[in-house]
Design an enzyme around this catalytic site. Sequence first.
Site, PDB file in Angstrom:
ATOM      1  N   ARG A   1       0.826  -1.198   0.000  1.00  0.00           N
ATOM      2  CA  ARG A   1       0.000   0.000   0.000  1.00  0.00           C
ATOM      3  C   ARG A   1       0.860   1.247   0.000  1.00  0.00           C
ATOM      4  NH1 ARG A   1      -4.842  -0.115   4.424  1.00  0.00           N
ATOM      5  NH2 ARG A   1      -6.451  -1.005   3.062  1.00  0.00           N
ATOM      6  N   HIS A   2       0.448   2.243  -0.774  1.00  0.00           N
ATOM      7  CA  HIS A   2       1.120   3.537  -0.731  1.00  0.00           C
ATOM      8  C   HIS A   2       0.703   4.250   0.546  1.00  0.00           C
ATOM      9  CE1 HIS A   2       2.571   7.485  -1.831  1.00  0.00           C
ATOM     10  NE2 HIS A   2       3.126   6.979  -2.924  1.00  0.00           N
ATOM     11  N   PRO A   3       1.653   4.875   1.249  1.00  0.00           N
ATOM     12  CA  PRO A   3       1.265   5.499   2.523  1.00  0.00           C
ATOM     13  C   PRO A   3       0.348   6.708   2.358  1.00  0.00           C
ATOM     14  CG  PRO A   3       3.583   5.938   2.018  1.00  0.00           C
ATOM     15  CD  PRO A   3       3.090   4.955   0.988  1.00  0.00           C
TER      16      PRO A   3
END
Lengths: 388, 388
Positions: free
Chosen positions: B224-226
């Site tokens: 997941r992208h933060p």
Amino acid sequence: MQGIRIVDLTSVLSGPYCTWLLGSLGAEIIKVENPDGDMARVSPPFKDGISLYFASLNRNKRSLVLDLKQPDGREALHRLLATADVFIENMRPGVRDRLGCSDEDLLRINPRLVRASISGFGQEGSLARRPAYDIVVQAMSGMMSINGSLGGEPTRVGFSVGDIASGLFCAIGILERLYRRDAKGAAQTPPVDVSMLACQWACLENAFARYLNAGIVPGPIGSRHPSFTPFEPYPTADHDIVIALGSAKDWGRFCQAIGRPDLEHDPRFEQDEPRLANRDLLDEVLGAHLRAHPSAYWLETLAAAAIPCSAVNNIASIAESDIAREYAAFSTVETAEGGPMSFVRSPIAPRNAPPERAAPALGQDTRDILRELGYGEGEIEALATFPR
Amino acid sequence: MQGIRIVDLTSVLSGPYCTWLLGSLGAEIIKVENPDGDMARVSPPFKDGISLYFASLNRNKRSLVLDLKQPDGREALHRLLATADVFIENMRPGVRDRLGCSDEDLLRINPRLVRASISGFGQEGSLARRPAYDIVVQAMSGMMSINGSLGGEPTRVGFSVGDIASGLFCAIGILERLYRRDAKGAAQTPPVDVSMLACQWACLENAFARYLNAGIVPGPIGSRHPSFTPFEPYPTADHDIVIALGSAKDWGRFCQAIGRPDLEHDPRFEQDEPRLANRDLLDEVLGAHLRAHPSAYWLETLAAAAIPCSAVNNIASIAESDIAREYAAFSTVETAEGGPMSFVRSPIAPRNAPPERAAPALGQDTRDILRELGYGEGEIEALATFPR
């Protein structure tokens, strides 16, 4: 690379990483930005209003802001390119043509210019115009499929290897072209056309060698080595440590060092193959034993026996360590806007390199550079005032 | 790099990776091995008795076997070095001194020689003589700590980034030294001293920028992208796909493209920040919707809307894909011992490069090279017969 001028139309990560490294070797990097600036300038987190993402990657660069949608902006870029050694960009293929930077434009302006592009899938082919991000090339290339917990889901590699690998390959390509031009007298060099996808494949050369020639489809294997043990993290009384026995002859020395000479000739563990077959049992035995002392004790013990080992550091524990201090891991730059900021040092900068300079404020060098190009003050005022 | 001769005393991965790339740019790579050969020659798996690990990394090289424990073996190496442009090794610091290849030896033999070393921690400092492997530098540097499942254990990056990054940085260092020597007329160049640890730090520049200037300690975040969503893998009726929205303006187009216009103005999802806060809910909604069609359908739909996306390929699915074919991902070499073998193509080799040559059999070029150095047949016989 003193005396080499690189005109840098890259943004975000892959290209700026490449030019950060080339700048650390002494090249002059002129970062050309549109009036909105590199998107990375607004990427959080910030310190004193400065994006840390941007500030790390754009040290030792000058910033020139031009409105390349206007003819006089493009003309200024062309004047600059006439003085340059290298042009680099990482736009979607085709976009630079609209900025007056097609291959034909560039060769007309400066036939000796070294030209380099980084894109998701290269300048040609059916995917050329597709937008790409790090995670897209990690997913497409197969990179995610070999990363993650043993038997678990494909997992994005935690740093942006899709971008960073392409930046490294691009630096190699640029240096090779400069060498051909300046050491071998090539009048013109072919463009450097770096595909992020192909660079991921190059990182996966071993995985593809296995598949293409032996039909093996590797998956995520966590932190365990597929064919050696111990070669993985183990618990201790406090933090995990990695122990990595490189050859069969390390086993006896390891058993002695940790105070378990009984394991040395244990038939379940003495030879490589049974040890691998009994690795779960071995992990239990070693885990129980290693938990009796803290990591510092074991690391000292193992290092004394020349067994490769390390703490499993996090970013804070290594940043604050004696190792980071001794090896001058970081360099500190003074920013105009705020106080000092610290970043990783270039691993290939010369030891006697001058101190690094902070990333430039947007357009901070516009007027100086236009002046160097011979523009008069009135023209500079017109070119450098935004919005226009 | 035609006409550049690189004498390569490296083994296993980091150094051979570097010289594979330099060879793909046209340099002549003479791999100097002891009579046992590069350890990688016995690294499984094998095809027709050839290690795939070795065969992938050592294409386009010649193999010279010398017994460097004997004075006449060292003398032959020195004669070779007198004809060379570059010397590269990745032994533990100090070991090459015993082979007559200390810095002083090398400069005496050939003052213009470009010298390069790769080691775990650099040639100097308290860790210099410590043995290192990829997993050791991944653990020590902090690399493992940011890789793995969200909130999970630090996990080794699935390819050998500790070795491969150092090979890439070393290639940059070598090219820069050659440029200084041959384009700028430097009589002598400082050695390239590549530390695997420092190269990992350079890969982690963003993580350290966050820690050093904002006190953030990043951990594993899975895929997941933060700070953006959708920017991660999603399920479909068959295989997972990655969807990566690059900017706020992609959201509406994405909702339209997937046939969920109702989501576009949903207050929980329309703006970036609430969408991030409601990502678990969004994942549920999207997951249920995307499971209605197979991945091929969604990839076509999303590509048509210019939404960055990809299948999450494994090594087999990408190797067998139209993409790999179209982009000529692999090159095939003919081996003397067996049939053809296929490997990843160098991403920076020129398009018109000659076909790659298979990795050499141990010592296959010994006699030729000794002859080129002016040795007589009797001397060659003595030098090239093992055990001696």
